[in-house]
Design a protein around this motif. Structure first.
Motif, mmCIF file in Angstrom:
data_model
loop_
_atom_site.group_PDB
_atom_site.id
_atom_site.type_symbol
_atom_site.label_atom_id
_atom_site.label_comp_id
_atom_site.label_asym_id
_atom_site.label_seq_id
_atom_site.Cartn_x
_atom_site.Cartn_y
_atom_site.Cartn_z
ATOM 1 N N VAL A 1 56.162 48.040 63.792
ATOM 2 C CA VAL A 1 57.089 48.589 62.819
ATOM 3 C C VAL A 1 58.476 48.650 63.467
ATOM 4 C CG1 VAL A 1 56.548 50.981 63.450
ATOM 5 C CG2 VAL A 1 57.571 50.488 61.223
ATOM 6 N N THR A 2 59.483 48.229 62.731
ATOM 7 C CA THR A 2 60.853 48.160 63.252
ATOM 8 C C THR A 2 61.798 48.869 62.286
ATOM 9 O OG1 THR A 2 60.375 46.029 64.294
ATOM 10 C CG2 THR A 2 62.696 46.635 64.038
ATOM 11 N N VAL A 3 62.653 49.739 62.860
ATOM 12 C CA VAL A 3 63.663 50.440 62.061
ATOM 13 C C VAL A 3 65.025 49.818 62.391
ATOM 14 C CG1 VAL A 3 64.792 52.639 61.598
ATOM 15 C CG2 VAL A 3 62.330 52.555 62.074
ATOM 16 N N ILE A 4 65.755 49.427 61.345
ATOM 17 C CA ILE A 4 67.029 48.718 61.508
ATOM 18 C C ILE A 4 68.140 49.532 60.823
ATOM 19 C CG2 ILE A 4 68.276 46.572 61.086
ATOM 20 C CD1 ILE A 4 65.478 45.218 60.870
ATOM 21 N N ARG A 5 69.192 49.795 61.581
ATOM 22 C CA ARG A 5 70.304 50.592 61.047
ATOM 23 C C ARG A 5 71.582 49.731 61.025
ATOM 24 N NH1 ARG A 5 69.849 54.280 64.381
ATOM 25 N NH2 ARG A 5 68.490 55.642 63.162
ATOM 26 N N ASP A 6 72.300 49.768 59.901
ATOM 27 C CA ASP A 6 73.577 49.041 59.749
ATOM 28 C C ASP A 6 74.697 49.870 60.421
ATOM 29 O OD1 ASP A 6 75.844 47.695 58.999
ATOM 30 O OD2 ASP A 6 75.340 47.586 56.859
ATOM 31 N N LEU A 7 75.321 49.282 61.429
ATOM 32 C CA LEU A 7 76.344 50.003 62.198
ATOM 33 C C LEU A 7 77.763 49.726 61.712
ATOM 34 C CD1 LEU A 7 74.985 49.583 65.853
ATOM 35 C CD2 LEU A 7 74.642 51.482 64.267
ATOM 36 N N THR A 8 77.917 49.072 60.585
ATOM 37 C CA THR A 8 79.251 48.676 60.131
ATOM 38 C C THR A 8 80.178 49.873 59.996
ATOM 39 O OG1 THR A 8 78.327 46.780 58.962
ATOM 40 C CG2 THR A 8 80.554 47.496 58.311
ATOM 41 N N ASP B 1 57.296 44.850 73.834
ATOM 42 C CA ASP B 1 57.117 46.105 73.101
ATOM 43 C C ASP B 1 58.088 47.181 73.628
ATOM 44 O OD1 ASP B 1 56.063 47.854 71.222
ATOM 45 O OD2 ASP B 1 54.537 48.626 72.621
ATOM 46 N N VAL B 2 59.368 46.800 73.720
ATOM 47 C CA VAL B 2 60.403 47.735 74.160
ATOM 48 C C VAL B 2 60.667 48.728 73.033
ATOM 49 C CG1 VAL B 2 62.795 47.971 74.931
ATOM 50 C CG2 VAL B 2 61.422 46.003 75.658
ATOM 51 N N LYS B 3 60.577 50.013 73.382
ATOM 52 C CA LYS B 3 60.709 51.042 72.352
ATOM 53 C C LYS B 3 62.125 51.622 72.292
ATOM 54 C CE LYS B 3 55.851 52.354 72.828
ATOM 55 N NZ LYS B 3 55.526 51.316 73.826
ATOM 56 N N LYS B 4 63.003 51.298 73.247
ATOM 57 C CA LYS B 4 64.368 51.828 73.269
ATOM 58 C C LYS B 4 65.231 51.158 72.202
ATOM 59 C CE LYS B 4 64.390 53.020 78.179
ATOM 60 N NZ LYS B 4 65.063 52.811 79.493
ATOM 61 N N LEU B 5 66.299 51.882 71.823
ATOM 62 C CA LEU B 5 67.261 51.330 70.880
ATOM 63 C C LEU B 5 68.056 50.200 71.531
ATOM 64 C CD1 LEU B 5 68.678 54.667 69.414
ATOM 65 C CD2 LEU B 5 67.387 52.970 68.126
ATOM 66 N N TYR B 6 68.332 49.185 70.727
ATOM 67 C CA TYR B 6 69.221 48.136 71.218
ATOM 68 C C TYR B 6 70.043 47.606 70.046
ATOM 69 C CZ TYR B 6 65.774 44.757 69.412
ATOM 70 O OH TYR B 6 64.927 44.033 68.620
ATOM 71 N N GLU B 7 71.210 47.036 70.414
ATOM 72 C CA GLU B 7 72.127 46.547 69.380
ATOM 73 C C GLU B 7 72.190 45.027 69.388
ATOM 74 O OE1 GLU B 7 75.937 48.338 69.560
ATOM 75 O OE2 GLU B 7 75.177 50.401 69.440
ATOM 76 N N VAL B 8 72.232 44.461 68.191
ATOM 77 C CA VAL B 8 72.391 43.012 68.011
ATOM 78 C C VAL B 8 73.292 42.791 66.802
ATOM 79 C CG1 VAL B 8 70.176 42.335 69.035
ATOM 80 C CG2 VAL B 8 70.286 42.918 66.607
ATOM 81 N N THR B 9 73.680 41.548 66.631
ATOM 82 C CA THR B 9 74.483 41.205 65.455
ATOM 83 C C THR B 9 73.574 40.551 64.418
ATOM 84 O OG1 THR B 9 76.447 40.863 66.807
ATOM 85 C CG2 THR B 9 76.423 39.864 64.609
ATOM 86 N N GLY B 10 73.507 41.182 63.267
ATOM 87 C CA GLY B 10 72.674 40.657 62.203
ATOM 88 C C GLY B 10 73.387 39.626 61.369
ATOM 89 N N ILE B 11 72.570 38.874 60.577
ATOM 90 C CA ILE B 11 73.147 37.860 59.706
ATOM 91 C C ILE B 11 72.460 37.945 58.351
ATOM 92 C CG2 ILE B 11 71.556 36.093 60.609
ATOM 93 C CD1 ILE B 11 73.858 34.055 60.134
ATOM 94 N N ARG B 12 73.298 38.077 57.315
ATOM 95 C CA ARG B 12 72.759 38.248 55.973
ATOM 96 C C ARG B 12 72.399 36.891 55.365
ATOM 97 N NH1 ARG B 12 77.284 41.763 56.056
ATOM 98 N NH2 ARG B 12 76.685 43.982 56.002
ATOM 99 N N LYS B 13 71.811 36.965 54.176
ATOM 100 C CA LYS B 13 71.454 35.744 53.465
ATOM 101 C C LYS B 13 72.694 34.899 53.183
ATOM 102 C CE LYS B 13 69.100 34.110 49.280
ATOM 103 N NZ LYS B 13 68.383 34.505 48.044
ATOM 104 N N ASN B 14 73.819 35.558 52.918
ATOM 105 C CA ASN B 14 75.061 34.832 52.627
ATOM 106 C C ASN B 14 75.775 34.395 53.895
ATOM 107 O OD1 ASN B 14 76.119 37.201 53.629
ATOM 108 N ND2 ASN B 14 76.972 37.887 51.665
ATOM 109 N N ARG B 15 75.104 34.546 55.046
ATOM 110 C CA ARG B 15 75.572 34.140 56.367
ATOM 111 C C ARG B 15 76.661 35.045 56.921
ATOM 112 N NH1 ARG B 15 71.363 32.405 57.531
ATOM 113 N NH2 ARG B 15 72.284 31.562 59.461
#
Length: 581
Positions: A512-519, A477-491
């Motif tokens: 509850v999770t909030v996800i932001r696109d960093l592109t 239950d880490v509440k801090k922001l962290y960055e990962v690499t996402g993968i879409r349906k089209n891979r």
């Protein structure tokens, strides 16, 4: 001997009730009638008063013209045997859908027994029931039977039943007259007593009257025939005090067979019930008898003649006369049964398992519940109603609170949905490790439809090398922001910034999770990064040397290394220098 007129406004009509007998009666020569304190003699005047005063007529005014039953008892009103018959009649009577009119009359032949009394009683009945239809008349015992034989035309048109009327000639019987014998089944009673006594000595106890002696003789003759080894002794015609002393000294290996005492050896009269009570009170052995009317006096019971069964059967016969033919020769079976007093069984330690299977046990001392079951049921119902009231009240409050909570939750969910749909970030809610809700931006970000997202796991949205990172943040239950690499349906892959926390939904844990696109942000950062560091610029012409060593104008360099574009103009200072005019 004085006769008192007694009114009974109870549906049975008035009846003559005489005072208790004070001594031996003689042939009635006159009747003394007390009316208003005056002593009037002569039976003729007695009849005239009945006629002219119309005594009993107001009671008869309600009599129905159909289905009227008159029962004429030989003895006084409180005779236990007659009371049992009445009880049986009334028990059967209550079960009838169409109830007849019942009328009881009592001859009190024990006090007034003679032809003169029969004549008077006939006149009394004729006047009282004059003009009214009587459908059935029941004459009980010998004195009432004598009334029938003396006046066979009394109550013409009525069907007449004679219960144990004593000797009666066939000539006296007419087409609408039936004799119903109510006799002791001596054979069966003796057999049953032998089973109960089991070889014990049987003591026959009876009074000094001739009927009592005859009953003793019957059983003295019967027991040896049934069991030659049976010991039988008789205690008859003794004064009551001597009899009580005798029974108090009996060997305990015995039983008493009580055959009625109407008068003892000292000439003292007794009711059979009271005599049985005295004998039982003093006896060292159990007392058995032949009549249910003696139960309660201390008699244990046995195979008994039941007045209630007689009464019930009589009304059944009146309802269906064909039963007379069916019961011909079998009346005894219909009037007898096994009856026992529970208190006496306890007193003499007689277990109920030793009794015949069809035995009826009376006067049983019930348990606390049996005594107070009505009160217990009422209290229980009251408690149940009270608990139900409080429970319903509590349930009502609970329902109201739940409705209020659901309404608030609905408002909260609506607000959350509104906010989540307007935000530029993806919002997802997981429960037990799977998605249960997501906003529109989440669907767009990963290229899935809403239904496709439901049931997916958080690790399904990142590249394999970042799955453990996601698992760790969720588990801890880490509440801090962290960055990962996402993968879409089209891979296709893209950078993500993620932040989550636990929440409660309807009392259940969720996340509850909030996800932001960093592109875009990453691209901007890269562009800014290209303009950073030392730029070699000419101090005279202001040209910049690029990475290949070529000198280029400032505008061209910036345009090549950013999205910036230039529009050329001239400042005021340069205008003055260039164009002084």
């Amino acid at each position: 001997m004085a006769a008192f007129w007694n009114f009974h406004i109870n549906g049975h009509g008035p009846s003559l009730v005489y005072p208790p007998r004070l001594g031996p009666t003689t042939k009635i020569e006159r009747i003394q009638l007390v009316v208003g304190g005056f002593l009037i003699k002569k039976r003729l005047l007695f009849l005239l008063i009945l006629v002219f005063l119309g005594i009993g007529m107001p009671v008869m005014a309600n009599i129905s013209k159909e289905n009227n039953i008159l029962m004429i008892f030989s003895w006084h009103k409180r005779m236990p045997w007659q009371m049992e018959i009445e009880k049986g009649v009334e028990q059967y009577y209550k079960a009838l859908p169409s109830k007849p009119n019942l009328f009881y009359e009592y001859m009190d032949a024990g006090h007034f027994n003679g032809q003169g009394q029969i004549d008077i009683f006939k006149e009394y009945l004729s006047k009282k029931y004059a003009g009214y239809r009587i459908d059935h008349v029941i004459f009980e015992s010998a004195p009432a039977g004598k009334l029938f034989t003396s006046y066979p035309d009394l109550f013409q048109g009525a069907r007449k039943y004679l219960l144990n009327p004593g000797p009666i000639s066939k000539k006296a019987l007419k087409n609408r007259s039936v004799v119903i014998p109510v006799n002791i089944d001596t054979q069966r009673a003796a057999k049953e007593l032998l089973k109960i006594s089991r070889g014990k000595t049987i003591y026959l106890v009876a009074g000094a009257t001739e009927p009592s002696r005859k009953r003793v003789e019957i059983f003295l003759d019967l027991f040896p025939k049934l069991n030659p080894d049976q010991k039988v002794k008789s205690l008859i015609g003794l004064p009551m005090d001597q009899l009580c002393k005798k029974v108090s000294q009996l060997d305990k290996d015995g039983v008493i067979f009580y055959l009625l005492i109407m008068r003892d050896g000292a000439g003292v009269c007794h009711t059979p019930y009271d005599a049985a009570a005295q004998i039982s009170q003093n006896a060292t052995v159990p007392v058995y008898s032949l009549w249910t009317s003696l139960l309660g006096s201390g008699v244990v019971g046995g195979y008994l003649l039941s007045g209630e069964m007689v009464g019930e059967r009589m009304i059944a016969v009146l309802k269906d006369p064909e039963l007379v033919k069916e019961a011909a020769g079998k009346w005894s079976d219909q009037f007898h049964g096994f009856f026992y007093d529970w208190r006496q069984l306890e007193r003499w330690h007689i277990h109920k398992n030793t009794l015949p299977a069809q035995s009826k046990i009376l006067f049983k001392k019930g348990s606390f519940y049996e005594y107070y079951y009505k009160e217990i049921i009422l209290v229980s119902l009251a408690v149940i109603l009270l608990i139900s009231f409080f429970w319903n009240h509590r349930l009502k409050i609970e329902i109201e609170n739940r409705i209020r909570t659901e309404q608030e939750l609905q408002v909260s969910e609506t607000r959350f949905r509104t906010l989540s749909e307007t935000t530029s970030e993806g919002v997802a809610i997981t429960k037990n490790g799977v998605l249960i809700d997501a906003n529109k931006k989440m669907c767009e970000m990963f290229g899935y439809g809403f239904e496709e997202l439901m049931g997916m796991r958080p690790t399904d949205f990142v590249v394999p090398e970042h799955k453990e990172t996601v698992k760790y943040h969720v588990a801890q239950d880490v509440k801090k922001l962290y960055e990962v690499t996402g993968i879409r349906k089209n891979r296709s892959e893209f950078p993500l910034e993620v932040q989550g926390k636990k929440i409660s939904i309807n009392g259940q844990e969720a996340r509850v999770t909030v996800i932001r696109d960093l592109t875009e942000r990453k691209r901007s950062e890269e562009e800014i990064k290209t303009l950073q560091g030392l730029l070699p610029i000419c101090s005279v012409c202001k040209k910049i040397r690029d990475d290949k060593g070529y000198w280029t104008t400032l505008e061209a360099y910036i345009s090549d290394h950013s999205d910036a574009e230039f529009s050329h103009s001239i400042c005021d200072e340069c205008i003055e220098k260039k164009y002084p005019e």
